[in-house]
Design a protein around this motif. Structure first.
Motif, PDB file in Angstrom:
ATOM      1  N   UNK A  69      45.239   5.900  27.294  1.00  0.00           N
ATOM      2  CA  UNK A  69      45.400   6.713  26.082  1.00  0.00           C
ATOM      3  C   UNK A  69      43.832   7.300  25.747  1.00  0.00           C
ATOM      4  N   UNK A  70      43.050   6.932  26.184  1.00  0.00           N
ATOM      5  CA  UNK A  70      41.628   7.513  25.891  1.00  0.00           C
ATOM      6  C   UNK A  70      41.348   8.659  26.565  1.00  0.00           C
ATOM      7  N   UNK A  71      42.138   8.804  27.761  1.00  0.00           N
ATOM      8  CA  UNK A  71      42.039  10.070  28.640  1.00  0.00           C
ATOM      9  C   UNK A  71      42.977  11.331  27.919  1.00  0.00           C
ATOM     10  N   UNK A  72      43.835  10.661  27.209  1.00  0.00           N
ATOM     11  CA  UNK A  72      44.986  11.965  26.485  1.00  0.00           C
ATOM     12  C   UNK A  72      44.701  12.093  25.242  1.00  0.00           C
ATOM     13  N   UNK A  77      44.481  15.413  19.941  1.00  0.00           N
ATOM     14  CA  UNK A  77      43.528  15.047  18.462  1.00  0.00           C
ATOM     15  C   UNK A  77      44.040  16.444  17.758  1.00  0.00           C
ATOM     16  N   UNK A  78      44.118  17.532  18.257  1.00  0.00           N
ATOM     17  CA  UNK A  78      44.461  18.558  17.618  1.00  0.00           C
ATOM     18  C   UNK A  78      45.713  18.729  17.134  1.00  0.00           C
ATOM     19  N   UNK A  79      46.764  18.069  17.856  1.00  0.00           N
ATOM     20  CA  UNK A  79      48.237  17.881  17.421  1.00  0.00           C
ATOM     21  C   UNK A  79      48.188  16.815  16.310  1.00  0.00           C
ATOM     22  N   UNK A  80      47.489  15.730  16.488  1.00  0.00           N
ATOM     23  CA  UNK A  80      47.301  14.526  15.298  1.00  0.00           C
ATOM     24  C   UNK A  80      47.162  15.336  14.101  1.00  0.00           C
ATOM     25  N   UNK A  81      45.924  16.229  14.140  1.00  0.00           N
ATOM     26  CA  UNK A  81      45.508  16.718  12.820  1.00  0.00           C
ATOM     27  C   UNK A  81      46.618  17.511  12.212  1.00  0.00           C
ATOM     28  N   UNK A  82      46.926  18.280  13.022  1.00  0.00           N
ATOM     29  CA  UNK A  82      48.194  19.224  12.426  1.00  0.00           C
ATOM     30  C   UNK A  82      49.391  18.401  11.972  1.00  0.00           C
ATOM     31  N   UNK A 103      30.562  13.995   3.765  1.00  0.00           N
ATOM     32  CA  UNK A 103      31.080  12.941   4.144  1.00  0.00           C
ATOM     33  C   UNK A 103      32.617  12.703   3.669  1.00  0.00           C
ATOM     34  N   UNK A 104      32.946  13.109   2.252  1.00  0.00           N
ATOM     35  CA  UNK A 104      34.046  13.276   2.028  1.00  0.00           C
ATOM     36  C   UNK A 104      34.996  13.895   2.709  1.00  0.00           C
ATOM     37  N   UNK A 105      34.328  15.322   3.307  1.00  0.00           N
ATOM     38  CA  UNK A 105      35.504  16.087   4.260  1.00  0.00           C
ATOM     39  C   UNK A 105      35.632  15.443   5.489  1.00  0.00           C
ATOM     40  N   UNK A 106      34.555  14.594   5.984  1.00  0.00           N
ATOM     41  CA  UNK A 106      34.892  13.836   7.316  1.00  0.00           C
ATOM     42  C   UNK A 106      35.853  12.916   7.183  1.00  0.00           C
ATOM     43  N   UNK A 107      36.033  12.020   5.965  1.00  0.00           N
ATOM     44  CA  UNK A 107      36.816  11.222   5.587  1.00  0.00           C
ATOM     45  C   UNK A 107      38.308  11.707   5.681  1.00  0.00           C
ATOM     46  N   UNK A 108      38.569  12.936   4.906  1.00  0.00           N
ATOM     47  CA  UNK A 108      39.776  13.620   4.753  1.00  0.00           C
ATOM     48  C   UNK A 108      40.262  13.921   5.917  1.00  0.00           C
ATOM     49  N   UNK A 109      39.504  14.482   7.011  1.00  0.00           N
ATOM     50  CA  UNK A 109      39.967  14.712   8.291  1.00  0.00           C
ATOM     51  C   UNK A 109      40.332  13.591   9.157  1.00  0.00           C
ATOM     52  N   UNK A 110      39.536  12.464   8.838  1.00  0.00           N
ATOM     53  CA  UNK A 110      39.818  11.178   9.720  1.00  0.00           C
ATOM     54  C   UNK A 110      41.127  10.809   9.167  1.00  0.00           C
ATOM     55  N   UNK A 111      41.625  10.902   7.868  1.00  0.00           N
ATOM     56  CA  UNK A 111      42.826  10.254   7.154  1.00  0.00           C
ATOM     57  C   UNK A 111      44.044  11.276   7.929  1.00  0.00           C
ATOM     58  N   UNK A 112      43.870  12.699   8.240  1.00  0.00           N
ATOM     59  CA  UNK A 112      44.672  13.652   8.711  1.00  0.00           C
ATOM     60  C   UNK A 112      44.974  12.847  10.092  1.00  0.00           C
ATOM     61  N   UNK A 114      44.582   9.868  11.415  1.00  0.00           N
ATOM     62  CA  UNK A 114      45.011   8.708  11.568  1.00  0.00           C
ATOM     63  C   UNK A 114      46.655   8.906  11.172  1.00  0.00           C
ATOM     64  N   UNK A 115      46.958   9.493  10.077  1.00  0.00           N
ATOM     65  CA  UNK A 115      48.406   9.591   9.918  1.00  0.00           C
ATOM     66  C   UNK A 115      49.032  10.702  10.710  1.00  0.00           C
ATOM     67  N   UNK A 116      48.570  11.768  11.517  1.00  0.00           N
ATOM     68  CA  UNK A 116      49.236  12.406  12.638  1.00  0.00           C
ATOM     69  C   UNK A 116      49.219  11.363  13.890  1.00  0.00           C
ATOM     70  N   UNK A 117      47.925  10.598  13.978  1.00  0.00           N
ATOM     71  CA  UNK A 117      48.065   9.826  15.050  1.00  0.00           C
ATOM     72  C   UNK A 117      48.945   8.580  15.441  1.00  0.00           C
ATOM     73  N   UNK A 118      49.447   8.035  14.063  1.00  0.00           N
ATOM     74  CA  UNK A 118      50.388   7.163  14.085  1.00  0.00           C
ATOM     75  C   UNK A 118      51.669   7.687  14.509  1.00  0.00           C
ATOM     76  N   UNK A 119      52.217   8.763  13.902  1.00  0.00           N
ATOM     77  CA  UNK A 119      53.212   9.504  14.087  1.00  0.00           C
ATOM     78  C   UNK A 119      53.244   9.851  15.705  1.00  0.00           C
TER      79      UNK A 119
END
Length: 156
Positions: A69-72, A77-82, A103-112, A114-119
């Motif tokens: 999964x690390x390879x793909x 990541x772009x799709x996860x963020x979208x 740092x707040x912006x970085x946390x916001x991007x990470x939450x996007x 995470x949410x997209x990555x789960x789906x």
């Protein structure tokens, strides 16, 4: 070098002991969890253990799925963020007063992510499960037939 590594990972997956469905399930668990492990600073890795236990997968194949999964991950990541933008509210943002804005912006991007990555991880795992199960069944049957032929040759 990469081709050899992929072949080695595939060989390890095919030779993982256990029921074919459990091996395929474990692989898909590892793959799905990898889709949101990077933004969690690797802490999602620890979700493999309870997930494998609850879903009755194989831990060895889950680790192989996690590594592959690390390879793909980077293309996803772009799709996860979208997908994260589609799931979370339009003006969603993290804002802790004690942290700098970057740092707040970085946390916001990470939450996007995470949410997209789960789906995306769950969808990818479901897409991989059935073809992988069929391939593992075919390889298992092929190996069994080869062993029978070899046993008949030795017996004759």
């Amino acid at each position: 070098m990469m081709k050899r590594w992929f072949k080695y990972q595939a060989l390890k997956l095919v030779r993982t002991k256990g029921e074919v469905t459990a091996v395929a399930r474990g692989f898909c668990i590892g793959l799905a969890i990898e889709m949101f492990t990077l933004p969690t600073a690797g802490l999602a890795f620890f979700l493999i253990f309870p997930s494998v236990a609850v879903l009755r997968g194989r831990l060895a194949s889950a680790f192989i799925g996690f590594v592959l999964g690390k390879v793909v991950y980077l293309p996803f990541a772009v799709l996860n963020e979208r997908v994260g933008h589609w799931l979370l509210p339009e003006h969603f943002a993290v804002h802790f007063h004690m942290l700098p804005d970057w740092l707040n912006q970085l946390l916001t991007i990470n939450l996007y992510l995470i949410a997209g990555g789960i789906v995306d991880g769950c969808i990818l795992a479901m897409m991989v499960y059935f073809p992988l199960k069929k391939v593992l069944l075919w390889v298992q049957k092929h190996r069994r037939d080869n062993r029978r032929r070899a046993a008949h040759v030795i017996a004759d």
